[in-house]
Design a protein around this motif. Structure first.
Motif, PDB file in Angstrom:
ATOM      1  N   ASN A 149       0.525  -0.672   0.166  1.00 11.62           N
ATOM      2  CA  ASN A 149      -0.493  -0.065   0.249  1.00 11.62           C
ATOM      3  C   ASN A 149       0.821   1.756  -0.028  1.00 11.62           C
ATOM      4  O   ASN A 149       0.563   2.319  -0.576  1.00 11.62           O
ATOM      5  CB  ASN A 149      -0.960  -0.296   0.310  1.00 11.62           C
ATOM      6  N   GLU A 202     -15.731   0.676   5.692  1.00 13.50           N
ATOM      7  CA  GLU A 202     -14.241   0.456   4.538  1.00 13.50           C
ATOM      8  C   GLU A 202     -14.832  -0.660   4.321  1.00 13.50           C
ATOM      9  O   GLU A 202     -15.517  -1.723   5.110  1.00 13.50           O
ATOM     10  CB  GLU A 202     -13.229   0.689   5.200  1.00 13.50           C
ATOM     11  N   GLY A 236     -14.199  -4.811   2.627  1.00 11.05           N
ATOM     12  CA  GLY A 236     -12.879  -5.299   2.662  1.00 11.05           C
ATOM     13  C   GLY A 236     -12.075  -5.435   3.046  1.00 11.05           C
ATOM     14  O   GLY A 236     -10.326  -4.801   2.416  1.00 11.05           O
ATOM     15  N   ASP A 245     -15.087  -6.957   6.639  1.00  8.63           N
ATOM     16  CA  ASP A 245     -13.935  -7.857   6.484  1.00  8.63           C
ATOM     17  C   ASP A 245     -14.716  -9.474   6.599  1.00  8.63           C
ATOM     18  O   ASP A 245     -15.454  -9.671   7.775  1.00  8.63           O
ATOM     19  CB  ASP A 245     -12.872  -7.395   6.691  1.00  8.63           C
ATOM     20  N   ARG A 246     -14.277 -10.401   6.266  1.00 10.08           N
ATOM     21  CA  ARG A 246     -14.914 -11.487   6.329  1.00 10.08           C
ATOM     22  C   ARG A 246     -13.958 -12.406   7.068  1.00 10.08           C
ATOM     23  O   ARG A 246     -14.258 -12.997   7.939  1.00 10.08           O
ATOM     24  CB  ARG A 246     -15.562 -12.567   4.797  1.00 10.08           C
ATOM     25  N   ASP A 295     -19.635 -11.425   4.869  1.00 10.73           N
ATOM     26  CA  ASP A 295     -19.620 -11.436   3.971  1.00 10.73           C
ATOM     27  C   ASP A 295     -19.585 -10.420   3.122  1.00 10.73           C
ATOM     28  O   ASP A 295     -21.278  -9.104   3.528  1.00 10.73           O
ATOM     29  CB  ASP A 295     -20.105 -12.699   2.478  1.00 10.73           C
ATOM     30  N   VAL A 296     -19.163  -9.092   2.075  1.00 16.13           N
ATOM     31  CA  VAL A 296     -20.149  -8.023   1.612  1.00 16.13           C
ATOM     32  C   VAL A 296     -21.140  -7.876   1.086  1.00 16.13           C
ATOM     33  O   VAL A 296     -21.779  -6.247   1.148  1.00 16.13           O
ATOM     34  CB  VAL A 296     -18.361  -7.172   1.117  1.00 16.13           C
ATOM     35  N   ASN A 339     -10.261  -0.292  -0.774  1.00 13.04           N
ATOM     36  CA  ASN A 339      -8.852  -0.147  -0.977  1.00 13.04           C
ATOM     37  C   ASN A 339      -8.496  -1.461  -1.533  1.00 13.04           C
ATOM     38  O   ASN A 339      -8.697  -2.907  -0.978  1.00 13.04           O
ATOM     39  CB  ASN A 339      -8.047   0.227  -0.006  1.00 13.04           C
ATOM     40  N   PHE A 346     -10.026  -3.883  -3.400  1.00 10.81           N
ATOM     41  CA  PHE A 346     -10.929  -5.039  -3.049  1.00 10.81           C
ATOM     42  C   PHE A 346     -11.776  -5.276  -3.748  1.00 10.81           C
ATOM     43  O   PHE A 346     -12.115  -6.689  -4.525  1.00 10.81           O
ATOM     44  CB  PHE A 346     -11.287  -4.236  -1.486  1.00 10.81           C
TER      45      PHE A 346
HETATM   46  C1  LIG Z   1      -6.278  -7.643  -0.650  1.00  7.85           C
HETATM   47  S1  LIG Z   1      -7.141  -7.731   1.503  1.00  7.85           S
HETATM   48  C2  LIG Z   1      -7.316  -5.546   1.081  1.00  7.85           C
HETATM   49  C3  LIG Z   1      -7.385  -5.342   3.060  1.00  7.85           C
HETATM   50  C4  LIG Z   1      -7.209  -3.804   3.128  1.00  7.85           C
HETATM   51  N1  LIG Z   1      -8.390  -3.139   2.018  1.00  7.85           N
HETATM   52  C5  LIG Z   1      -6.147  -3.499   2.814  1.00  7.85           C
HETATM   53  O1  LIG Z   1      -5.555  -2.322   1.925  1.00  7.85           O
HETATM   54  O2  LIG Z   1      -5.095  -3.433   3.746  1.00  7.85           O
HETATM   55  C6  LIG Z   1      -8.914  -7.850  -0.062  1.00  7.85           C
HETATM   56  C7  LIG Z   1      -9.337  -7.904   1.814  1.00  7.85           C
HETATM   57  O3  LIG Z   1     -10.447  -8.026   1.338  1.00  7.85           O
HETATM   58  C8  LIG Z   1     -11.115  -9.684   2.382  1.00  7.85           C
HETATM   59  N2  LIG Z   1     -12.312 -10.601   1.697  1.00  7.85           N
HETATM   60  C9  LIG Z   1     -12.476 -10.955  -0.031  1.00  7.85           C
HETATM   61  N3  LIG Z   1     -13.574 -11.401   0.238  1.00  7.85           N
HETATM   62  C10 LIG Z   1     -14.534 -10.739   0.587  1.00  7.85           C
HETATM   63  C11 LIG Z   1     -15.683 -10.766   1.301  1.00  7.85           C
HETATM   64  N4  LIG Z   1     -17.119 -11.784  -0.028  1.00  7.85           N
HETATM   65  N5  LIG Z   1     -16.530  -9.971   1.909  1.00  7.85           N
HETATM   66  C12 LIG Z   1     -15.863  -9.199   2.698  1.00  7.85           C
HETATM   67  N6  LIG Z   1     -14.715  -9.539   2.996  1.00  7.85           N
HETATM   68  C13 LIG Z   1     -13.895 -10.309   1.760  1.00  7.85           C
HETATM   69  C14 LIG Z   1     -10.108 -10.614   2.022  1.00  7.85           C
HETATM   70  O4  LIG Z   1     -10.532 -11.274   3.829  1.00  7.85           O
HETATM   71  C15 LIG Z   1      -8.859  -9.745   2.396  1.00  7.85           C
HETATM   72  O5  LIG Z   1      -8.849  -8.682   3.851  1.00  7.85           O
END
Ligand SMILES: C[S@@+](CC[C@H](N)C(=O)[O-])C[C@H]1O[C@@H](n2cnc3c(N)ncnc32)[C@H](O)[C@@H]1O
Length: 244
Positions: A33, A60, A62, A89-90, A115-116, A134, A136
């Motif tokens: 990041n 935010e 994810g 976040d999940r 889940d989102v 971000n 996501f």
């Molecule tokens: C690449 S990480 C980014 C985390 C944060 N936004 C950052 O920049 O540090 C993606 C995140 O999306 C979450 N995620 C993936 N699919 C999801 C869903 N269907 N619902 C909620 N969260 C989800 C994962 O658990 C993970 O923590």
């Protein structure tokens, strides 16, 4: 270079949150990041969207461990007080220390494990001043992303996303992350993320087609892609008084 968009599973999503490789990869994500300067991008868009006031509620989606949102709070908390942040976040990975750091800046953080799609679809009367994504949105194929953005449009007055840019330069960069000490999980997911990233006006094309929104989409820095949707008249959204 025209790279076709391709979505493949990311290892970090499949590892248990406590797995040492996942823990290291989340730490790598902070460095990634920083290299992408995504917090600068989103903070700039937040400031531009709230020139005349302060957001009271930010979600935010994810949000991972919440450290990205913390970087945004550090950049804005001197001007904006009493902001309520939802970290969705999940995986349940927001630490007590992260919560305390938000409190020390006068913000409150609420971590929600869900889940989102389920979270966005429920309690549609809870409308946020801003929803942020971000690194996501690139997880989802076009059909899922269209659904996600249409649900987010019902829950936000402003929507800001900062995602990997699907470009030759970003692909080269993603292959070099071993040099800065990123582990196998991060190196794999970075390449997969760039291939699933965005270019041109691809996110604008998926946002619900209505005149109620102003859309902006552009490259940010060398590796990122930024999308902002703002309501033309935010008072039209149900329950405008912030955190409902
Ligand atoms: C690449 S990480 C980014 C985390 C944060 N936004 C950052 O920049 O540090 C993606 C995140 O999306 C979450 N995620 C993936 N699919 C999801 C869903 N269907 N619902 C909620 N969260 C989800 C994962 O658990 C993970 O923590």
């Amino acid at each position: 270079m025209n790279i076709p968009r391709r979505i493949e599973p990311e290892w970090l999503d499949e590892l248990p949150p406590g797995d040492p490789r996942a823990i290291k990869s989340r730490r790598d994500l902070r460095r990634i990041n920083a290299l992408m300067t995504n917090a600068t991008c989103v903070a700039r868009e937040l400031t531009r969207s709230f020139r005349h006031g302060s957001p009271r509620t930010i979600a935010e989606i994810g949000a991972g461990d919440g450290r990205f949102m913390l970087r945004l709070a550090e950049r804005t908390a001197t001007r904006w007080k009493d902001v309520h942040v939802v970290l969705l976040d999940r995986q349940d990975i927001v630490s007590a220390r992260t919560h305390e750091e938000f409190v020390s800046m006068g913000w409150q953080a609420e971590a929600v494990t869900a889940d989102v799609f389920e979270w966005l679809a429920q309690s549609a009367d809870r409308v946020f001043d801003v929803i942020i994504a971000n690194l996501f949105l690139h997880h989802f194929d076009t059909a899922r992303l269209t659904l996600l953005l249409s649900l987010a449009a019902q829950r936000a007055r402003t929507f800001i996303a900062c995602e990997p840019r699907r470009s030759g330069l970003a692909l080269v960069g993603s292959h070099l992350l071993g040099i800065v000490g990123c582990n196998d999980v991060s190196r794999h997911d970075a390449v997969v993320s760039v291939r699933a990233g965005f270019d041109g006006r691809e996110l604008s094309a998926l946002w619900p087609a209505t005149r109620a929104w102003t859309l902006r989409e552009r490259a940010h820095g060398l590796f990122s892609h930024c999308f902002v949707a703002s309501r033309v008249n935010s008072n039209r959204v149900a329950g405008h008084c912030g955190y409902l």
